[in-house]
Design a protein around this motif. Structure first.
Motif, short mmCIF file in Angstrom:
data_model
loop_
_atom_site.label_atom_id
_atom_site.label_comp_id
_atom_site.label_asym_id
_atom_site.label_seq_id
_atom_site.Cartn_x
_atom_site.Cartn_y
_atom_site.Cartn_z
N MET A 81 -3.17 -9.27 -0.36
CA MET A 81 -3.41 -8.83 -1.73
C MET A 81 -4.88 -8.44 -1.81
O MET A 81 -5.72 -9.15 -1.28
N VAL A 82 -5.17 -7.33 -2.47
CA VAL A 82 -6.54 -6.81 -2.44
C VAL A 82 -7.18 -6.74 -3.83
O VAL A 82 -8.25 -6.14 -3.99
N GLY A 83 -6.55 -7.36 -4.82
CA GLY A 83 -7.14 -7.37 -6.17
C GLY A 83 -7.24 -5.99 -6.79
O GLY A 83 -8.22 -5.66 -7.45
N ASP A 84 -6.18 -5.19 -6.58
CA ASP A 84 -6.24 -3.80 -7.06
C ASP A 84 -6.17 -3.68 -8.58
O ASP A 84 -6.33 -2.59 -9.11
N LEU A 122 0.73 -4.67 -3.96
CA LEU A 122 -0.08 -3.82 -4.84
C LEU A 122 0.59 -3.76 -6.21
O LEU A 122 1.66 -4.35 -6.40
N HIS A 123 -0.02 -3.05 -7.14
CA HIS A 123 0.49 -3.06 -8.52
C HIS A 123 0.61 -1.65 -9.07
O HIS A 123 -0.32 -0.86 -8.96
N ASP A 124 1.76 -1.39 -9.70
CA ASP A 124 1.97 -0.07 -10.30
C ASP A 124 2.11 -0.15 -11.82
O ASP A 124 2.48 0.82 -12.46
N LYS A 133 -7.55 -1.59 -17.42
CA LYS A 133 -6.93 -0.32 -17.81
C LYS A 133 -7.29 0.78 -16.81
O LYS A 133 -8.44 0.96 -16.46
N GLY A 134 -6.27 1.48 -16.34
CA GLY A 134 -6.48 2.58 -15.41
C GLY A 134 -6.61 2.17 -13.96
O GLY A 134 -6.68 3.02 -13.07
N SER A 135 -6.61 0.85 -13.70
CA SER A 135 -6.81 0.40 -12.31
C SER A 135 -5.75 0.92 -11.33
O SER A 135 -6.08 1.17 -10.17
N PRO A 136 -4.49 1.13 -11.75
CA PRO A 136 -3.54 1.67 -10.77
C PRO A 136 -3.90 3.06 -10.24
O PRO A 136 -3.43 3.46 -9.18
N PHE A 137 -4.75 3.81 -10.97
CA PHE A 137 -5.21 5.10 -10.42
C PHE A 137 -5.98 4.88 -9.12
O PHE A 137 -5.90 5.68 -8.19
#
Length: 198
Positions: free
Chosen positions: A124-127, A153-155, A164-168
């Motif tokens: 896990m990379v803290g995305d 990962l997270h979608d 906010k916007g981190s999945p980009f």
């Protein structure tokens, strides 16, 4: 052959999940989506696309509540309602990942009752956090992986505490990391393929 299991939690999300599915299609690789059932109900077309494109659909709870805040009654409802919603969408659910990886004393009972297999992660990379660039995330993935690693990962993390916007950043990190990992001889498989051919 070296294998990696790419998994995504918290979706589906109308923007992020679609973009991730586009990347996976372009790269001709399969992934596993641990979906929140209420999100799945909201975006059935994304669930349909996942199925049509050969991805594994797994359960990540009904509405992403923290297990420590849930008693017997809610935990029972969480599993039964989630599975009912997903079965009504023609999803054969066999794998479960609890939100934040947290279980209460009832989780195991209902995992067993519904013939599910609990799947956590190795990498896990803290995305979902602030301060990550796509390059930082891609670098973390490349440094942490090993043959047989399950990557989380997270979608769709914004609803559940993600920036906010981190999945980009996750999406752009995939564009960097996937071609490199392929060059290194990694083959991407679903949770189902991995566990059935371990």
């Amino acid at each position: 052959m070296k294998r990696l299991v790419l998994t995504f939690d918290d979706g589906p999300d109308p923007i992020y999940t679609r973009k991730i599915l586009d990347i996976l299609k372009d790269e001709n690789i399969k992934a596993s989506f641990f979906v929140v059932a209420k999100n799945a109900l909201q975006y059935p077309e994304l669930i349909e696309r996942m199925k049509n494109e050969g991805h594994c659909i797994a359960l990540h709870s009904l509405e992403h509540r923290h297990a420590f805040l849930c008693g017997y009654g809610y935990t029972k409802y969480d599993f039964s309602k989630s599975l009912e919603l997903l079965h009504n969408m023609d999803c054969n659910i066999r794998y479960y990942r609890p939100p934040w990886g947290v279980r209460n004393i009832f989780t195991k009972i209902f995992v067993k009752k519904h013939n599910l297999q609990m799947v956590l992660w190795d990498v896990m990379v803290g995305d979902w956090k602030a301060g990550n660039t796509p390059e930082i995330l891609a670098n973390k993935i490349e440094k942490k992986i090993f043959d047989g690693a399950i990557i989380c990962l997270h979608d769709g993390c914004e609803k559940y505490g993600g920036v906010k916007g981190s999945p980009f950043n996750t999406i752009d990190a995939l564009k960097i990391a996937i071609p490199k990992l392929k060059e290194e001889g990694y083959n991407f498989v679903t949770v189902e393929e991995f566990l059935n051919h371990a």
